[in-house]
Write an enzyme that holds these catalytic residues in place. Structure first.
Site, mmCIF file in Angstrom:
data_model
loop_
_atom_site.group_PDB
_atom_site.id
_atom_site.type_symbol
_atom_site.label_atom_id
_atom_site.label_comp_id
_atom_site.label_asym_id
_atom_site.label_seq_id
_atom_site.Cartn_x
_atom_site.Cartn_y
_atom_site.Cartn_z
ATOM 1 N N LYS A 61 0.796 -1.224 0.000
ATOM 2 C CA LYS A 61 0.000 0.000 0.000
ATOM 3 C C LYS A 61 0.834 1.283 0.000
ATOM 4 O O LYS A 61 0.383 2.326 -0.483
ATOM 5 C CB LYS A 61 -0.937 0.005 1.203
ATOM 6 C CG LYS A 61 -2.105 -0.966 1.097
ATOM 7 C CD LYS A 61 -3.135 -0.473 0.105
ATOM 8 C CE LYS A 61 -4.413 -1.289 0.187
ATOM 9 N NZ LYS A 61 -5.447 -0.761 -0.729
ATOM 10 N N SER A 319 0.759 -9.958 -0.764
ATOM 11 C CA SER A 319 0.564 -8.512 -0.736
ATOM 12 C C SER A 319 0.764 -7.863 0.620
ATOM 13 O O SER A 319 0.939 -6.642 0.699
ATOM 14 C CB SER A 319 -0.823 -8.165 -1.271
ATOM 15 O OG SER A 319 -1.826 -8.822 -0.518
#
Length: 420
Positions: A61, A319
């Site tokens: 992110k 992720s």
């Protein structure tokens, strides 16, 4: 495979991703690629992990957040930024804001995991707890932005955010030039859209095919119905341990890219997610959050090898690695149960000496290991003269579980499986 539209038809282009790549140089970590021989043997192909769980702030992110915030004018920076998140986006915005010298206000749900709350504050952001879910926190963040002029940093529905996430695709192509399939989780769609833009454009230049597959938790899967309808279809309920992709409505901008470029979006169950986390811990020594493990779950479930298909040289994007230790304990227990390595049974029996000893003998002779016993004489389903026994035990697979249960039944007991 979808036809690649002209670059001018897409809201995010390869040039945008390449510019983001230059912006992020020296800011983010170039995360490693780790090959998984164990998963490769199971799938009959070469499988590698792109380890964004080792990225700054523990997830991908920060890429999109920094790329978005680095483009703010001096006047915008002076007003500060505001965002809403249950964890990863919050930490990405906080890290980017600290690096750029921008004040950040982050709205997080009241039930947010304490490690994520502490980490976000530790990166220097002001955290405000509001609402019982991310949607409520998001609405409050937007209200604050409208009221104060602070710049709202969306977690996925923004051109610069999508371009920043797409830099993962450029790194994968540099690290694994012969990749055939790239697999990753999808919530709102920023990561999947960004990687698809970068990889499909480069593949077109090279004259080759690279498949891009998204994976969602089946209890938070808004993309399959939306893609089928060619319109955003919001979910009425979202319930998954994969909080990082627990998004009830796709982002409009990512959706417009994903429907054009992505080859498929598949789903996995909660039990599959738990098994994937256990696999990553035991076989790859990787701490990964549920949202980061959905690609591994899809491979373990054979989602890419159905009908004899071979995904070829596959890269799975891990992720994120921001998992609450308390959730980790629950997930490990669920994962072991799903694999037949943890069994919980409940039995009603006569309240007389020797019953528990008999049960213990049967379990021991079955080569299972008791880890916990609950013995109670009161309760709605317990009659006078009866006792309820709940036994937790370690087992060695589904066949072993069935053998333990069969041996108990052969001695006249009626075990009810609570977990396993």
């Amino acid at each position: 495979m979808p036809d690649f539209p002209p670059a001018t038809d897409l809201p995010v282009t390869l040039a945008d991703v390449e510019a983001a790549h230059r912006t992020l140089e020296g800011v983010i970590a170039r995360t490693p690629i780790e090959q998984s021989r164990a998963l490769g043997r199971l799938t009959g192909s070469t499988v590698s992990f792109k380890c964004e769980n080792l990225q700054r702030a523990g997830s991908f992110k920060v890429r999109g957040a920094y790329n978005r915030m680095a483009k703010l004018s001096e006047a915008e920076r002076a007003r500060g930024v505001v965002a809403a998140s249950a964890g990863n986006h919050a930490q990405g915005v906080a890290v980017a804001a600290s690096r750029l010298g921008i004040s950040a206000r982050i709205y997080m749900p009241l039930g947010v995991a304490l490690p994520k709350l502490a980490a976000t504050r530790g990166h220097g952001a002001e955290v405000v707890l509001h609402g019982h879910n991310v949607d409520e926190a998001l609405a409050e963040a937007k209200r604050y932005a409208d009221e104060t002029g602070a710049v709202f940093v969306h977690p996925f529905d923004n051109v610069d955010v999508v371009a920043g996430q797409g830099t993962i695709g450029l790194e994968i192509l540099e690290q694994v030039p012969d990749v055939d399939t790239i697999l990753m989780g999808v919530g709102g769609g920023g990561l999947l859209a960004g990687v698809a833009v970068a990889v499909k454009a480069r593949a077109r230049e090279l004259g080759r095919e690279i498949r891009i597959i998204g994976v969602q938790a089946e209890n938070a899967a808004a993309y399959p119905p939306s893609l089928a309808a060619d319109a955003l279809v919001p979910l009425t309920k979202v319930s998954t341990i994969a909080d990082g992709i627990a998004v009830g409505r796709p982002g409009q901008l990512p959706f417009s890219i994903i429907r054009e470029l992505v080859d498929d979006v598949v789903t996995v169950s909660e039990d599959s997610l738990a098994r994937a986390l256990i696999f990553l811990l035991e076989r790859s020594k990787m701490v990964v959050e549920p949202a980061g493990a959905v690609g591994v779950a899809a491979l373990l479930d054979g989602k890419l090898t159905e009908n004899g298909a071979n995904p070829g040289n596959t890269v799975v994007v891990l992720s994120g690695g921001n998992i609450d230790p308390m959730l980790m304990l629950k997930v490990i227990q669920r994962g072991l149960a799903a694999a037949g390595r943890y069994l919980v049974v409940r039995m009603l029996l006569d309240d007389r000496p020797g019953s528990l000893a008999t049960i213990s003998r049967i379990i021991a002779e079955s080569d299972a290991n008791v880890t916990g016993v609950d013995h109670t004489r009161v309760g709605g389903s317990i009659s006078m003269g009866d006792v309820a026994i709940t036994i937790n035990m370690e087992t060695k697979g589904h066949e072993h579980c069935e053998q333990v249960l069969s041996n108990l039944r052969a001695e006249g007991f009626q075990p009810v499986v609570i977990q396993g």
